[in-house]
Write a protein that holds these residues in place. Structure first.
Motif, PDB file in Angstrom:
ATOM      1  N   LEU A   1       0.824  -1.207   0.000  1.00 47.98           N
ATOM      2  CA  LEU A   1       0.000   0.000   0.000  1.00 47.98           C
ATOM      3  C   LEU A   1       0.859   1.259   0.000  1.00 47.98           C
ATOM      4  O   LEU A   1       0.635   2.173  -0.794  1.00 47.98           O
ATOM      5  CB  LEU A   1      -0.943   0.007   1.199  1.00 47.98           C
ATOM      6  N   LEU A   2       1.849   1.312   0.878  1.00 54.89           N
ATOM      7  CA  LEU A   2       2.719   2.490   0.921  1.00 54.89           C
ATOM      8  C   LEU A   2       3.431   2.678  -0.407  1.00 54.89           C
ATOM      9  O   LEU A   2       3.536   3.803  -0.918  1.00 54.89           O
ATOM     10  CB  LEU A   2       3.726   2.369   2.059  1.00 54.89           C
ATOM     11  N   THR A   3       3.916   1.593  -0.999  1.00 57.40           N
ATOM     12  CA  THR A   3       4.587   1.682  -2.295  1.00 57.40           C
ATOM     13  C   THR A   3       3.638   2.206  -3.361  1.00 57.40           C
ATOM     14  O   THR A   3       4.015   3.059  -4.170  1.00 57.40           O
ATOM     15  CB  THR A   3       5.132   0.300  -2.706  1.00 57.40           C
TER      16      THR A   3
ATOM     17  N   ARG B   1      -0.214  -2.307 -10.529  1.00 55.52           N
ATOM     18  CA  ARG B   1       0.006  -3.688 -10.082  1.00 55.52           C
ATOM     19  C   ARG B   1      -0.193  -3.816  -8.573  1.00 55.52           C
ATOM     20  O   ARG B   1      -0.766  -4.796  -8.092  1.00 55.52           O
ATOM     21  CB  ARG B   1       1.400  -4.151 -10.481  1.00 55.52           C
ATOM     22  N   GLY B   2       0.280  -2.833  -7.810  1.00 55.31           N
ATOM     23  CA  GLY B   2       0.102  -2.873  -6.356  1.00 55.31           C
ATOM     24  C   GLY B   2      -1.357  -2.774  -5.959  1.00 55.31           C
ATOM     25  O   GLY B   2      -1.830  -3.526  -5.096  1.00 55.31           O
ATOM     26  N   ILE B   3      -2.080  -1.851  -6.583  1.00 57.93           N
ATOM     27  CA  ILE B   3      -3.515  -1.690  -6.286  1.00 57.93           C
ATOM     28  C   ILE B   3      -4.274  -2.952  -6.678  1.00 57.93           C
ATOM     29  O   ILE B   3      -5.151  -3.426  -5.944  1.00 57.93           O
ATOM     30  CB  ILE B   3      -4.089  -0.444  -6.985  1.00 57.93           C
TER      31      ILE B   3
ATOM     32  N   GLU C   1       0.637  -3.837 -16.605  1.00 57.49           N
ATOM     33  CA  GLU C   1       0.522  -5.250 -16.943  1.00 57.49           C
ATOM     34  C   GLU C   1       0.937  -6.069 -15.735  1.00 57.49           C
ATOM     35  O   GLU C   1       1.874  -5.723 -15.040  1.00 57.49           O
ATOM     36  CB  GLU C   1       1.429  -5.604 -18.115  1.00 57.49           C
ATOM     37  N   PHE C   2       0.230  -7.152 -15.499  1.00 58.59           N
ATOM     38  CA  PHE C   2       0.549  -8.039 -14.400  1.00 58.59           C
ATOM     39  C   PHE C   2       0.045  -9.426 -14.746  1.00 58.59           C
ATOM     40  O   PHE C   2      -0.816  -9.581 -15.597  1.00 58.59           O
ATOM     41  CB  PHE C   2      -0.065  -7.544 -13.083  1.00 58.59           C
TER      42      PHE C   2
END
Length: 181
Positions: A104-106, A128-130, A171-172
């Motif tokens: 989340l922080l990233t 990608r993180g979200i 992309e993920f």
């Protein structure tokens, strides 16, 4: 107060950044509240510091001072700790359940570096993180291993990120071994 904060950032925090881009919390080996600090690099400390300073990126004068040091730190952290699934885990001595916190922080930091500084390389990291956070329901029980929910504060921060014209692409990997957008 603002002048003191500016002085602290410029004359204390920024000069403390290492050659590798990391701000290191290298305390001596101590026991504090039952947690043992082994004096090793605490990468999550660096991530928190970058998160705190990234709050200032919306201000043009702060952006000019902070954008390069913050992007150096993030590039190092991403190079070392970004997982193929889009999550990021900056090791802490508390354990793996902090992967939600790190991711989340990233995501928030990368969004700010993308939005306010125009660093396009952070857009897909944010996406990608979200995506990872949403597919794991912010860690509220959809993963094996008994991961705990990251709490109301993290959910509020996540919702804050999603407001204000939030839009990113990336992309993920998908379950079918093909890329998803």
């Amino acid at each position: 107060l603002v002048e003191k904060a500016k002085d602290t950032i410029i004359n204390f925090i920024l000069p403390g950044q290492g050659e590798d881009g990391i701000w290191n919390y290298s305390a001596p080996k101590t026991e504090n509240m039952g947690l043992l600090n082994d004096g090793e690099k605490e990468f999550n400390y660096c991530l928190y510091l970058v998160y705190i300073l990234s709050n200032l990126l919306e201000k043009a004068d702060a952006r000019e001072v902070l954008k390069d040091p913050l992007s150096r730190a993030m590039d190092t952290l991403l190079d070392r700790f970004l997982n193929a699934d889009g999550s990021i885990y900056t090791p802490v001595h508390w354990g793996w359940d902090h992967i939600y916190e790190s991711t989340l922080l990233t995501s928030v930091i990368c969004w700010r570096l993308y939005r306010y500084c125009g660093f396009s390389r952070y857009e897909s990291i944010t996406a990608r993180g979200i995506h990872w956070l949403m597919k794991t329901d912010m860690g509220c029980g959809n993963l094996a291993g008994g991961m705990s929910c990251v709490g109301l504060y993290w959910n509020a921060l996540f919702l804050d990120l999603l407001k204000d014209n939030f839009s990113v692409r990336g992309e993920f990997p998908c379950k079918e071994n093909r890329s998803c957008h």
